[in-house]
Structures are given as C-alpha cells and as structure tokens.
Write a protein that holds these residues in place. Sequence first.
Motif, PDB file in Angstrom:
ATOM      1  N   TYR A  82       0.422   7.708  -7.834  1.00 56.00           N
ATOM      2  CA  TYR A  82      -0.464   8.852  -7.859  1.00 56.00           C
ATOM      3  C   TYR A  82       0.194  10.148  -7.397  1.00 56.00           C
ATOM      4  O   TYR A  82      -0.296  11.233  -7.704  1.00 56.00           O
ATOM      5  N   PHE A  83       1.304  10.021  -6.684  1.00 55.55           N
ATOM      6  CA  PHE A  83       2.038  11.190  -6.198  1.00 55.55           C
ATOM      7  C   PHE A  83       3.533  10.953  -6.396  1.00 55.55           C
ATOM      8  O   PHE A  83       3.975   9.815  -6.512  1.00 55.55           O
ATOM      9  N   PHE A  86       6.975  11.119  -0.122  1.00 57.23           N
ATOM     10  CA  PHE A  86       6.729  10.198   0.990  1.00 57.23           C
ATOM     11  C   PHE A  86       7.967   9.374   1.327  1.00 57.23           C
ATOM     12  O   PHE A  86       7.859   8.318   1.940  1.00 57.23           O
ATOM     13  N   ARG A 121       1.355   4.502  -3.444  1.00 61.55           N
ATOM     14  CA  ARG A 121       1.249   5.961  -3.441  1.00 61.55           C
ATOM     15  C   ARG A 121       2.033   6.588  -4.582  1.00 61.55           C
ATOM     16  O   ARG A 121       1.650   7.634  -5.111  1.00 61.55           O
ATOM     17  N   SER A 122       3.154   5.951  -4.969  1.00 56.37           N
ATOM     18  CA  SER A 122       4.007   6.528  -6.011  1.00 56.37           C
ATOM     19  C   SER A 122       3.335   6.510  -7.379  1.00 56.37           C
ATOM     20  O   SER A 122       3.805   7.169  -8.312  1.00 56.37           O
ATOM     21  N   SER A 157       0.835  -1.204   0.000  1.00 58.52           N
ATOM     22  CA  SER A 157       0.000   0.000   0.000  1.00 58.52           C
ATOM     23  C   SER A 157       0.871   1.256   0.000  1.00 58.52           C
ATOM     24  O   SER A 157       0.509   2.268  -0.619  1.00 58.52           O
ATOM     25  N   ARG A 158       2.015   1.213   0.662  1.00 58.25           N
ATOM     26  CA  ARG A 158       2.916   2.368   0.668  1.00 58.25           C
ATOM     27  C   ARG A 158       3.512   2.589  -0.718  1.00 58.25           C
ATOM     28  O   ARG A 158       3.685   3.729  -1.157  1.00 58.25           O
TER      29      ARG A 158
END
Length: 321
Positions: free
Chosen positions: A226-227, A232, A223-224, A219-220
């Motif tokens: 979409y951002f 992060f 994030r890459s 899940s971490r």
Amino acid sequence: MANLSAAPELIGAPYDLAANALLIAAVARTEVTETLATAGFRVRDVADPATASALLDGPVLDLVLLDARDASEPELEVLLDLLAARDASAAPALVAIFSAGQVDLAAPLLGMPHTQLLCDPGITELLGALLRARAESEGAPRARWTDITRDAEVARLRRLNEEVARIADALARLTRGELFDDEEDGRDGVLRAPEMDYRGPDEPVSEIAAAEIRAVIRSRRLRSQYFAAELFADPAWDMLLDLFAANIERRRVSVSSLCIAAAVPPTTALRWIGTMHEAGLFGRHADPGDRRRAYIVLSEKAVQGMRAYVGAIRRAGLGLV
C-alpha cells in the motif's frame, strides 16, 4: 595474469597517484578498472583469485578490490579464508564485489573493519565505496562521506538500541509505578537513562511463540502493498525479528536468507549485517557440513534484549510492531 605495474596506462590511471590498488578478478571488467581510476586509484597489480595471495603481502597497498563475480567457488573459498584471517585493522581497505548468488560466500568477511561488501553494484555505488576507501587510506574522517555509510548506520543503530532499551525500561517501571516514585524523590527527569547494555527483565517473561514474531514480520511486509517500501525501510529491526523467531524455532539462518528478511537491497543488507555484528548483536556460526557457508545468529545479549522488550510490551498491554 600479467603484472601491470610497469604499464599503468593500460588501466587508465596516472602513474603518480599515491593511492595504490590490487585488483583481484578472474576477469578485469572495464567498468571496474575505469571506476578505480575515477576514484583516484592506480592499479599496481591485477591477479586472479588463485594467485592473488602472493601479492597481498607485497608493496604497500591502499586498497584490495576483489571482484568475485566471475570466479569459481573453490578459488574464492581459499582466498576469502585468507582475507578473513588477516589483521584487517592494519591491512589495506578491502572492497569485495559479489553476485546475488554468491551472497553466502561473503560470510567470512562480515563485520571486518575497513571492509565493504557490495552485491552487483552499479557504477555510482561502486564509486562511492571506492571514494570512502580512498578517504580512509588518506586518514580522512570516515563520517564525512554519505549518510548511507556504515558510520551513519552505526550511529543510527546506537540510537535504536538506546530507544529500545529506554522504552522497555520505562514500560517495565510504569507497570510497577516506579516512575511516580522517582518524581516524588525529586530526581531529574521522568525517564532514567538506560545503560548501553541490555537489561534483563525484572520478572519472568511468559513463553514467546515464534508464530507471534512471524505475524509481526508479515504485517510489516504488508505495508509495501500500500506504500512505497523505502518509506519504512528498517533493516536492523527486520533482521532482529527474523533472527529472534529463528532462535525460538532453533532454526539456522543463512546470510542470503537474512538479506531477504531485511527487505532492502543486498548490498545494504550486507552492510547492516556487518554493523550489527560490530555492535555485538549478531554472531556467525560456521556450517560444520560445508565450510563455505556460515549462519547468522543472535548474540546472547540480543536474545536477552528481545525477550526483555517483548516482556515489557506485554506488561504494558501493547502490541509488538
């Protein structure tokens, strides 16, 4: 390889500079020697990895720069063992350059004081490392250099440790109603400052599945998509999660694999692995079948801390992130 002490102009550095360097390289790359000169180092000697050991105990040195990228593994194996065995606190600063395919060879040097490990660095990154080494050789405070140096990372890691311990302690006490008891007792503050060392759980922690930790890691990484990933970047926690899952799975993790798990450039990952090793959170186990390799593991303190943290999260009904 020829000794260039008598002809430093061949390196491009003024002879009267106080900072002396030993360059160990199978091929002395122009960008490396020029960057050394820019950082204010005079190259006293240039040696290949096979013959460099005789020069390590020579005239006073401020820096040993090892460029391993063009060297053979057998030559590097002997040299790295020698460098790892020396008293790094009394030895000159060491900057070691590796290629991406050589990251696992850097394992013996992880966590050594006054040592910086770089992976295919650009000129700016190499210059920054050399300037930091120059500052150390002159007795300048290490923290004066850029905020990406290990000193800044140690401070950030300390804050991370304190925050994780504080949250775990607060959650555990909240589930037992102790926070309100503290207020009734008239104690200062709502949260009690934790000890620096990890605290074990106050009650048994239910079984933790590796799949649960791997799901958090996935899940971490999502994030890459979409951002921007650098928004992060949290290599300390990413590596803790990966090694914790590996600990549960009883699986070994190589240096190169852990660098990938950190989700940051290899040089940054190597720096963080060294920082975590210094903090007593990571350990290094040699591969009995291949002495050129080493595996990174969580220390017992780190395992206990992760288990206590997961237990506190569960008791509070929260999700691990």
